[in-house]
Design a protein around this motif. Structure first.
Motif, PDB file in Angstrom:
ATOM      1  N   ASP A  56      98.096  11.144 -25.875  1.00 43.33           N
ATOM      2  CA  ASP A  56      98.045  11.961 -25.549  1.00 43.33           C
ATOM      3  C   ASP A  56      97.681  13.318 -26.628  1.00 43.33           C
ATOM      4  O   ASP A  56      98.311  13.959 -26.973  1.00 43.33           O
ATOM      5  N   ASP A  57      96.455  12.740 -26.396  1.00 44.24           N
ATOM      6  CA  ASP A  57      96.008  13.916 -27.464  1.00 44.24           C
ATOM      7  C   ASP A  57      94.239  14.109 -27.254  1.00 44.24           C
ATOM      8  O   ASP A  57      93.810  13.651 -26.804  1.00 44.24           O
ATOM      9  N   LEU A  58      93.661  15.457 -27.852  1.00 45.47           N
ATOM     10  CA  LEU A  58      91.856  15.813 -28.009  1.00 45.47           C
ATOM     11  C   LEU A  58      91.565  14.679 -29.153  1.00 45.47           C
ATOM     12  O   LEU A  58      92.328  14.879 -30.517  1.00 45.47           O
ATOM     13  N   VAL A  59      90.015  14.099 -29.305  1.00 44.23           N
ATOM     14  CA  VAL A  59      90.021  14.517 -30.342  1.00 44.23           C
ATOM     15  C   VAL A  59      88.477  14.738 -30.157  1.00 44.23           C
ATOM     16  O   VAL A  59      87.707  14.607 -29.160  1.00 44.23           O
ATOM     17  N   PHE A  60      87.836  15.003 -30.972  1.00 51.23           N
ATOM     18  CA  PHE A  60      86.149  14.890 -31.244  1.00 51.23           C
ATOM     19  C   PHE A  60      85.716  13.138 -31.228  1.00 51.23           C
ATOM     20  O   PHE A  60      85.767  12.572 -31.620  1.00 51.23           O
ATOM     21  N   PRO A  61      84.219  13.334 -30.291  1.00 51.27           N
ATOM     22  CA  PRO A  61      82.958  12.459 -30.586  1.00 51.27           C
ATOM     23  C   PRO A  61      82.935  11.321 -31.598  1.00 51.27           C
ATOM     24  O   PRO A  61      82.265  12.222 -32.413  1.00 51.27           O
TER      25      PRO A  61
END
Length: 210
Positions: A56-61
């Protein structure tokens, strides 16, 4: 693109001692908006983040830098495979950071250590289909939203260096304000699942590695 297959396995993975070498980027674009009492046109800076599988998170590629490609080529490949974008990559990394892979966060062993190099990428093309579309959603965020969505301190540090490196950016005050306030839980950031490279280097991105 004719082939939509992502690289798998770690047979060609680069290492530096016990650290796995990783390359990635902060994809960005300037979007026109109308603001102010005189309805003047401004450019809003947006960055692209992706949903992480089973998290449940967002990241950079980002991903492993392999021995048959340059660091820049690895960053472009990961942006295409995970986020479905191509663009103009900065000439040099924003910096490098040491961190642990998400599967080894609670381990005390040397396994899972990574050294990641992050670039800025000005997006010129958003693809409707990409290799890891089934695993990664993508979402454009303001700098404030992205800063709050970052789960790890190293990602927030990379985002701050990214903002500083862009001459067109007026977001430094936003970063300073955010550092003085508590961050919202990750769950409060709305995620967008899939709704549906690299062309040289950008001279305006400066090297900011320590």
């Amino acid at each position: 693109m004719s082939c939509l297959t992502a690289r798998t396995g770690r047979q060609r993975q680069r290492y530096e001692g016990h650290l796995r070498l990783v390359s990635g980027c902060i994809p960005y674009k300037f979007e026109k908006s109308v603001g102010g009492s005189n309805c003047s046109t401004e450019k809003d800076l947006l960055v692209l983040m992706i949903s992480s599988p089973s998290r449940d998170d967002l990241v950079f590629p980002k991903g492993g830098w392999e021995d048959d490609e340059t660091m820049s080529e690895a960053a472009c490949r990961e942006a295409w495979e995970e986020a479905g974008v191509k663009g103009v990559l900065g000439e040099t990394p924003l910096g490098d950071w040491e961190f642990r892979s998400k599967s080894k966060q609670n381990s005390c062993s040397l396994q899972g250590g990574c050294r990641g190099f992050m670039f800025a990428m000005e997006v010129t093309e958003e693809l409707d289909s990409w290799p890891e579309q089934a695993n990664y959603g993508r979402k454009w965020l303001t700098i404030e939203e992205a800063y709050r969505a970052c789960r790890y301190d190293w990602m927030r540090e990379a985002l701050k260096k990214f903002v500083t490196a862009l001459p067109e950016s007026r977001e430094n005050d936003t970063i300073k304000e955010l550092e003085e306030r508590p961050l919202r839980p990750i769950s409060e950031v709305e995620h967008q699942m899939p709704s549906q490279g690299c062309f040289g280097s950008h001279p305006s991105i400066q090297q900011l590695a320590a």
